[in-house]
Scaffold this motif. Structure first.
Motif, PDB file in Angstrom:
ATOM      1  N   ASN A 180       0.816  -1.219   0.000  1.00  0.00           N
ATOM      2  CA  ASN A 180       0.000   0.000   0.000  1.00  0.00           C
ATOM      3  C   ASN A 180       0.848   1.267   0.000  1.00  0.00           C
ATOM      4  OD1 ASN A 180      -2.626  -1.022  -0.150  1.00  0.00           O
ATOM      5  ND2 ASN A 180      -2.652  -1.453   2.044  1.00  0.00           N
TER       6      ASN A 180
ATOM      7  N   TYR B 279       6.121   6.038   2.454  1.00  0.00           N
ATOM      8  CA  TYR B 279       5.993   6.089   3.910  1.00  0.00           C
ATOM      9  C   TYR B 279       5.983   7.531   4.403  1.00  0.00           C
ATOM     10  CZ  TYR B 279       6.326   4.646   8.769  1.00  0.00           C
ATOM     11  OH  TYR B 279       6.064   4.446  10.112  1.00  0.00           O
ATOM     12  N   ASP B 280       6.764   8.388   3.768  1.00  0.00           N
ATOM     13  CA  ASP B 280       6.788   9.805   4.130  1.00  0.00           C
ATOM     14  C   ASP B 280       5.387  10.423   3.952  1.00  0.00           C
ATOM     15  OD1 ASP B 280       8.121  12.234   4.948  1.00  0.00           O
ATOM     16  OD2 ASP B 280       8.101  12.853   2.840  1.00  0.00           O
TER      17      ASP B 280
ATOM     18  N   PHE C 259       2.555   8.727   3.820  1.00  0.00           N
ATOM     19  CA  PHE C 259       1.676   8.042   4.771  1.00  0.00           C
ATOM     20  C   PHE C 259       1.717   8.744   6.130  1.00  0.00           C
ATOM     21  CE2 PHE C 259       1.531   4.997   8.308  1.00  0.00           C
ATOM     22  CZ  PHE C 259       0.226   4.541   8.189  1.00  0.00           C
ATOM     23  N   LEU C 260       2.902   9.114   6.575  1.00  0.00           N
ATOM     24  CA  LEU C 260       3.028   9.805   7.866  1.00  0.00           C
ATOM     25  C   LEU C 260       2.334  11.165   7.847  1.00  0.00           C
ATOM     26  CD1 LEU C 260       6.742   9.045   8.815  1.00  0.00           C
ATOM     27  CD2 LEU C 260       4.671   8.023   9.806  1.00  0.00           C
ATOM     28  N   LYS C 261       2.315  11.797   6.675  1.00  0.00           N
ATOM     29  CA  LYS C 261       1.640  13.096   6.528  1.00  0.00           C
ATOM     30  C   LYS C 261       0.147  12.938   6.284  1.00  0.00           C
ATOM     31  CE  LYS C 261       5.628  14.984   4.070  1.00  0.00           C
ATOM     32  NZ  LYS C 261       6.044  15.494   2.755  1.00  0.00           N
ATOM     33  N   LYS C 262      -0.310  11.664   6.190  1.00  0.00           N
ATOM     34  CA  LYS C 262      -1.713  11.360   5.884  1.00  0.00           C
ATOM     35  C   LYS C 262      -2.137  11.936   4.530  1.00  0.00           C
ATOM     36  CE  LYS C 262      -3.117  10.992  10.751  1.00  0.00           C
ATOM     37  NZ  LYS C 262      -2.131  10.076  11.083  1.00  0.00           N
ATOM     38  N   GLU C 263      -1.225  11.817   3.568  1.00  0.00           N
ATOM     39  CA  GLU C 263      -1.474  12.287   2.208  1.00  0.00           C
ATOM     40  C   GLU C 263      -1.262  11.147   1.220  1.00  0.00           C
ATOM     41  OE1 GLU C 263       0.973  15.658   1.250  1.00  0.00           O
ATOM     42  OE2 GLU C 263       0.559  16.649   3.146  1.00  0.00           O
ATOM     43  N   GLN C 264      -1.897  11.269   0.068  1.00  0.00           N
ATOM     44  CA  GLN C 264      -1.710  10.293  -1.008  1.00  0.00           C
ATOM     45  C   GLN C 264      -0.354  10.527  -1.670  1.00  0.00           C
ATOM     46  OE1 GLN C 264      -3.911   7.838  -1.836  1.00  0.00           O
ATOM     47  NE2 GLN C 264      -2.498   7.085  -3.373  1.00  0.00           N
TER      48      GLN C 264
END
Length: 144
Positions: free
Chosen positions: A16, A75-76, A78-83
């Motif tokens: 993902n 992953y970067d 993902f941590l920012k909660k962005e696509q």
């Protein structure tokens, strides 16, 4: 500073975080992460599309290196909660492969971010197998 609370080995989670999909996934674990680096892994299987005669071939090693870079971006974001945007390899420089891994070997690849500017990233990459560096080089990637 390592922003990874623990190693990620769940293949569904890893898949993902990158744009590649099976059977073209060449990373299966995330070992360390910070804004400047990532360490990603891959255990070589006989079923891998780059495995021939129980040996993981050069294009697979290079693709594993490139997907390690993609995993950093994924992953970067993902941590920012962005696509995460799709990225492309812009250039491959100075790749040397000293030895090819075999089925059952685990690759550990460390990517160090050397420079980032306007969606273009220059990285140095080193891949280890059984505690020895087997490949290294530089890549330039660009975000779409």
């Amino acid at each position: 500073m390592d922003l990874l609370p623990k190693k990620i080995t769940d293949k569904a989670v890893i898949e993902n975080l990158i744009p590649q999909k099976a059977p073209f996934v060449m990373v299966d674990s995330l070992h360390a992460f910070s804004s400047e680096m990532i360490t990603a892994g891959l255990t070589v299987t006989a079923e891998n599309i780059f495995t021939q005669n129980n040996v993981f071939q050069e294009p697979g090693v290079i693709e594993h290196m490139a997907q390690s870079v993609a995993l950093h971006t994924g992953y970067d974001f993902f941590l920012k909660k962005e696509q995460a945007p799709t990225g492309y390899i812009g250039a491959v420089k100075k790749i040397t492969i000293e030895r090819l891994p075999k089925v059952g070997d685990t690759l550990l690849t460390t990517v160090n971010i050397l420079q980032e500017f306007m969606g273009i990233t220059l990285v140095s990459i080193s891949t280890e197998c059984n505690g020895k560096v087997i490949a290294m080089g530089e890549m330039k990637t660009a975000l779409a």
